[in-house]
Enzyme design. Structure first.
Site, PDB file in Angstrom:
ATOM      1  N   GLU A 216     -19.981  -9.391  -6.998  1.00  0.00           N
ATOM      2  CA  GLU A 216     -18.745  -9.526  -6.219  1.00  0.00           C
ATOM      3  C   GLU A 216     -19.012 -10.446  -5.031  1.00  0.00           C
ATOM      4  OE1 GLU A 216     -16.927  -5.827  -5.058  1.00  0.00           O
ATOM      5  OE2 GLU A 216     -16.170  -6.684  -3.190  1.00  0.00           O
ATOM      6  N   GLU A 221     -12.721 -10.922   4.258  1.00  0.00           N
ATOM      7  CA  GLU A 221     -12.174  -9.591   4.465  1.00  0.00           C
ATOM      8  C   GLU A 221     -11.981  -9.400   5.960  1.00  0.00           C
ATOM      9  OE1 GLU A 221     -13.326  -6.198   1.516  1.00  0.00           O
ATOM     10  OE2 GLU A 221     -15.179  -7.176   2.153  1.00  0.00           O
TER      11      GLU A 221
END
Length: 340
Positions: A216, A221
């Site tokens: 990932e 974020e």
């Protein structure tokens, strides 16, 4: 690393050596014996949250479902967008840039979301996408639409399918994935207590090997009302979950002040040796993947994109300021060029 709190069986292991290996970083690599990290401070997504296969909760919607909203409904959505805390003046730069040289791109210049490039995941996922999130993801134009060359992903406070919030989660799985290249995206992000926008990637082989073995890459974020951008990598090491990340507040003694609600240019450079992330040319994450062993081989295989705005969850926490809604992530463009 701010969000890597205690997990069951946690231990610190030797991290992949970043380019700035001579400096001390506040970040670390965490290994967990449990693939699901439900600690209060974790950004970890379990295989449930990261599995984008067709399940009852994550069934892809059809283009006819997307088109099922009346024009008056979407007009109301667009007119009310001024209430968003991402109240940036929206000036799209898409049409001014040449696009022929890209491996893949979306300029969001049309009147609708291009379903030849994007799929929607629908529902709450298992365990709130493995993170105890509170939103219900839809394919409605109330939650995702294009206007004036900009994609809007909108989180709203509303009772819908048993949830108190709605939003959208878009991905390119099955439509576009790549290995190595340069990603550039112009994005404005929402802020507010309990909000969690992300622009990230998962390994194309997730259905075969599951998470975190697929790898990932979290390019962007952010959480709550912080003006901090986090970049993180997740993979599997000796059967355990491993993570390594940094952020714009503290990257090897350097810092970048940001108003993330304004448009910034985010870039990821990915080649055989490293993956590095930048905002306005300020580096906030880099990982050495040249060894291609100890699970890092996941970062030498194709990955696909995901865009979403979550509400609440294990990492941002469960205090939500409802006055922020509707709140939006704005995406002017995403462009993938060849490695350099």
């Amino acid at each position: 690393m701010v969000w890597l709190a205690a997990c069951s069986g946690d231990k610190i292991c030797e991290p992949p050596i970043p380019a700035e290996s001579s400096a001390e970083s506040s970040s670390s690599v965490i290994l967990s014996g449990d693939s699901r990290d439900d600690s209060a401070g974790s950004s970890t997504k379990s295989s449930d949250s990261r599995n984008s296969s067709s399940s009852a909760a994550g069934q892809s919607s059809s283009s006819s479902e997307i088109a099922a909203v009346s024009s008056s409904s979407i007009d109301n959505v667009i007119e009310s967008s001024a209430a968003s805390s991402s109240s940036v003046e929206i000036v799209s730069s898409s049409s001014a840039e040449p696009v022929a040289q890209y491996l893949w791109h979306d300029e969001f210049d049309g009147e609708t979301i291009d379903t030849s490039k994007w799929t929607f995941e629908i529902g709450t996922g298992a365990g709130g996408w493995g993170n105890n999130e509170w939103e219900y993801y839809t394919s409605r134009k109330e939650n995702a639409y294009v206007k004036d060359g900009v994609l809007h992903i909108r989180a709203q406070k509303e009772n819908y399918e048993g949830q108190k919030y709605t939003s959208a989660r878009m991905l390119t799985k099955g439509k576009f994935a790549f290995k190595y290249g340069t990603v550039e995206a112009r994005i404005a992000l929402p802020t507010g207590k309990g909000i969690w926008p992300a622009f990230w990637m998962l390994g194309q082989n997730i259905d075969e090997v599951s998470w975190p073995a697929c790898g990932e890459i979290d390019i962007i974020e952010t959480i709550n009302d912080e003006n901090i951008v986090y970049g993180t990598h997740h993979w599997q090491y000796n059967g355990n979950h491993a993570s390594y990340g940094n952020n714009t507040k503290d990257y090897y003694g350097t810092s970048k002040e940001l108003d993330i609600t304004q448009f910034h240019t985010y870039k990821m450079v990915w080649n055989e040796k490293l993956i590095a992330m930048y905002v306005d040319e300020f580096k906030y994450q880099e990982i050495d993947i040249e060894s291609a062993k100890d699970g890092l081989e996941a970062f030498h295989k194709p990955q696909f994109f995901i865009l979403n705005v979550a509400v609440a969850g294990n990492w941002p926490g469960f205090e939500v300021d409802d006055s922020q809604f509707p709140n939006e992530m704005l995406v002017d463009y995403i462009r993938v060029g060849s490695r350099r």
